[in-house]
Design an enzyme around this catalytic site. Structure first.
Site, PDB file in Angstrom:
ATOM      1  N   LYS A   1      -8.801  14.176   1.932  1.00  0.00           N
ATOM      2  CA  LYS A   1      -8.012  15.284   2.480  1.00  0.00           C
ATOM      3  C   LYS A   1      -6.523  15.080   2.240  1.00  0.00           C
ATOM      4  CE  LYS A   1     -11.000  17.503   5.777  1.00  0.00           C
ATOM      5  NZ  LYS A   1     -11.217  18.007   7.110  1.00  0.00           N
TER       6      LYS A   1
ATOM      7  N   LYS B   1     -19.412  18.319  -3.359  1.00  0.00           N
ATOM      8  CA  LYS B   1     -20.022  18.882  -2.153  1.00  0.00           C
ATOM      9  C   LYS B   1     -19.709  20.373  -2.028  1.00  0.00           C
ATOM     10  CE  LYS B   1     -17.947  18.386   1.958  1.00  0.00           C
ATOM     11  NZ  LYS B   1     -17.467  17.915   3.264  1.00  0.00           N
TER      12      LYS B   1
ATOM     13  N   LYS C   1     -15.745  24.862   1.709  1.00  0.00           N
ATOM     14  CA  LYS C   1     -14.875  26.043   1.785  1.00  0.00           C
ATOM     15  C   LYS C   1     -13.674  25.895   0.858  1.00  0.00           C
ATOM     16  CE  LYS C   1     -16.037  25.966   6.531  1.00  0.00           C
ATOM     17  NZ  LYS C   1     -15.714  25.533   7.871  1.00  0.00           N
TER      18      LYS C   1
HETATM   19  P1  TYM Z   1     -17.288  19.890   9.356  1.00  0.00           P
HETATM   20  O1  TYM Z   1     -16.798  21.016  10.186  1.00  0.00           O
HETATM   21  O2  TYM Z   1     -16.585  19.582   8.079  1.00  0.00           O
HETATM   22  O3  TYM Z   1     -18.813  20.102   9.011  1.00  0.00           O
HETATM   23  C1  TYM Z   1     -19.773  20.407  10.030  1.00  0.00           C
HETATM   24  C2  TYM Z   1     -21.106  19.761   9.689  1.00  0.00           C
HETATM   25  O4  TYM Z   1     -21.593  20.265   8.430  1.00  0.00           O
HETATM   26  C3  TYM Z   1     -21.920  19.177   7.582  1.00  0.00           C
HETATM   27  N1  TYM Z   1     -21.640  19.579   6.173  1.00  0.00           N
HETATM   28  C4  TYM Z   1     -22.532  19.488   5.182  1.00  0.00           C
HETATM   29  N2  TYM Z   1     -23.801  19.039   5.149  1.00  0.00           N
HETATM   30  C5  TYM Z   1     -24.458  19.083   3.956  1.00  0.00           C
HETATM   31  N3  TYM Z   1     -23.904  19.542   2.811  1.00  0.00           N
HETATM   32  C6  TYM Z   1     -22.623  20.001   2.790  1.00  0.00           C
HETATM   33  N4  TYM Z   1     -22.093  20.459   1.657  1.00  0.00           N
HETATM   34  C7  TYM Z   1     -21.874  19.995   4.008  1.00  0.00           C
HETATM   35  N5  TYM Z   1     -20.609  20.365   4.360  1.00  0.00           N
HETATM   36  C8  TYM Z   1     -20.485  20.106   5.692  1.00  0.00           C
HETATM   37  C9  TYM Z   1     -21.000  18.035   8.028  1.00  0.00           C
HETATM   38  O5  TYM Z   1     -21.513  16.773   7.687  1.00  0.00           O
HETATM   39  C10 TYM Z   1     -20.979  18.231   9.523  1.00  0.00           C
HETATM   40  O6  TYM Z   1     -22.093  17.617  10.135  1.00  0.00           O
HETATM   41  N6  TYM Z   1     -15.446  15.972  11.866  1.00  0.00           N
HETATM   42  C11 TYM Z   1     -16.528  16.941  11.799  1.00  0.00           C
HETATM   43  C12 TYM Z   1     -16.665  17.754  13.072  1.00  0.00           C
HETATM   44  C13 TYM Z   1     -16.762  16.935  14.294  1.00  0.00           C
HETATM   45  C14 TYM Z   1     -17.895  16.209  14.763  1.00  0.00           C
HETATM   46  C15 TYM Z   1     -17.505  15.631  15.989  1.00  0.00           C
HETATM   47  C16 TYM Z   1     -19.175  16.025  14.233  1.00  0.00           C
HETATM   48  C17 TYM Z   1     -15.766  16.769  15.219  1.00  0.00           C
HETATM   49  N7  TYM Z   1     -16.223  15.990  16.240  1.00  0.00           N
HETATM   50  C18 TYM Z   1     -18.395  14.839  16.725  1.00  0.00           C
HETATM   51  C19 TYM Z   1     -20.070  15.235  14.973  1.00  0.00           C
HETATM   52  C20 TYM Z   1     -19.679  14.648  16.181  1.00  0.00           C
HETATM   53  C21 TYM Z   1     -16.266  17.893  10.657  1.00  0.00           C
HETATM   54  O7  TYM Z   1     -15.165  18.099  10.246  1.00  0.00           O
HETATM   55  O8  TYM Z   1     -17.395  18.562  10.239  1.00  0.00           O
END
Ligand code: TYM
Length: 342
Positions: free
Chosen positions: A123, A205, A208
């Site tokens: 990032k 991956k 967005k």
């Molecule tokens: P975020 O918002 O980027 O993504 C949310 C969830 O979607 C999964 N994900 C994917 N899985 C498979 N293939 C993909 N291309 C793909 N893109 C996204 C991510 O692995 C995630 O599970 N930091 C986290 C949010 C968060 C969180 C937490 C998660 C904040 N606090 C506590 C678990 C526990 C995040 O930015 O996910």
């Protein structure tokens, strides 16, 4: 007493927690990698789900759009099947304990371990003009999210595994000093769908931030657009043969994963189904499976978004229930550290 369920430690359900950033629209990757599991886990676990809006401001957000996207995301998760009767479902910034515990945990997290986070490196290279402290300490906030609720299991896609691992390290470090304050969580990564890749550059991956709009599918996208993206999906130069997990066939492997998660079919079944048919038949079939999976979700989300009063009720209730649970842990942490209690 007879017939009392889930009150003794032996019968108590395990706690699941996960969150998702409410930026823009959810992608097919978010859905297949994470959200689909959130729904499935509700029957067997005590689940806590939230929109991670505090995490989202590590990247600059337009306030009006951000507010609108957060409410849409909330409606979308209800449409996906998050049941506010079964699970605690809220918006992170409405429960101040998250920010409070994050500060405490950041004092038990080392600069060196934060520097090793792949997502921080990724990032910060993408946002070179805004490498803020929040982006760096993000894993401490994520650890607070998880540890506040004494979580056993964290369902996430593969890209978040490292953040759950650092959370475990922080929790163990804290427990070693102060006794058993936190439950040590385990990541739960789905066997299929943990890493959905871009349709146009399958070595990356699905995200967005994909520069090519055809690479990323959104839950709210129209069926025509979805079909167009799948028809253009990158495969390989062979004349079409569906084989799973072949290093030269990243695009096909990805499409097979998507098809498998949407239809419940195994990789062997998919290979047999499309044997000798070529990608010309396979790609639209995957598109159709995705359209049919997403159609009811999109329709229900559109209906819910118009029902502001209902959304506000659920939001308020979710935040209250979350705060109650979170405050118990925070009080315990403050006491252990030696903060004066009134
Ligand atoms: P975020 O918002 O980027 O993504 C949310 C969830 O979607 C999964 N994900 C994917 N899985 C498979 N293939 C993909 N291309 C793909 N893109 C996204 C991510 O692995 C995630 O599970 N930091 C986290 C949010 C968060 C969180 C937490 C998660 C904040 N606090 C506590 C678990 C526990 C995040 O930015 O996910």
């Amino acid at each position: 007493m007879e017939n009392t369920v889930n009150t003794t430690p032996e019968t108590k359900k395990k706690r699941v927690l996960s969150m998702i950033q409410p930026t823009g629209m959810f992608t097919l990757g978010n859905y297949l990698g994470a959200l689909k599991n959130f729904v499935a886990l509700q029957n067997d676990y005590e689940c806590v789900y939230a929109l991670a809006d505090l995490h989202a401001i590590t990247v600059r957000q337009n306030p009006a759009e951000f507010r609108k996207n957060t409410l849409s995301a909330y409606a979308m998760m209800l449409a996906l099947g998050i049941d506010p009767e079964k699970s605690i479902f809220f918006i992170q910034s409405q429960v101040p304990e998250h920010a409070q515990l994050a500060w405490v945990l950041s004092c038990y997290t080392q600069f060196g371990e934060l520097s090793r986070m792949t997502q921080f490196k990724d990032k910060s290279s993408k946002n070179a003009d805004n490498i803020n402290a929040g982006l760096f300490t993000y894993p401490a906030l994520m650890a607070a999210d998880i540890l506040l609720y004494q979580t056993d299991l964290v369902p996430v896609g593969g890209d978040q595994k490292q953040h759950v691992e650092i959370c475990r390290d922080i929790a163990m470090r804290f427990n070693n000093i102060y006794g058993d304050v936190f439950t040590i969580p385990e990541p739960y990564i789905p066997p299929t769908g943990a890493r959905i890749m871009s349709l146009t550059s399958p070595e990356n991956k699905m995200s967005k931030s994909d520069k090519d709009p055809g690479g990323c599918i959104y839950i709210m996208q129209s069926p025509d657009d979805i079909m167009r993206c799948f028809k253009r999906a990158v495969t390989d130069s062979e004349t079409g043969h569906c084989v799973y997990a072949c290093p030269e066939k990243l695009g096909v492997t990805n499409l097979m994963q998507i098809y498998s998660v949407c239809t419940g079919k195994t990789m062997d079944e998919i290979e047999a189904e499309f044997d000798g048919m070529g990608y010309g038949a396979f790609k639209p079939a995957v598109g159709e499976a995705v359209v049919e999976t997403l159609r009811p979700i999109r329709e229900e989300a559109e209906r819910l978004m118009k029902d502001k009063a209902y959304l506000e009720d659920i939001l308020r209730d979710g935040a209250e229930r979350a705060a109650y649970a979170a405050n118990r842990t925070l009080r315990k942490v403050y006491k252990k550290i030696g903060f004066v209690q009134i």
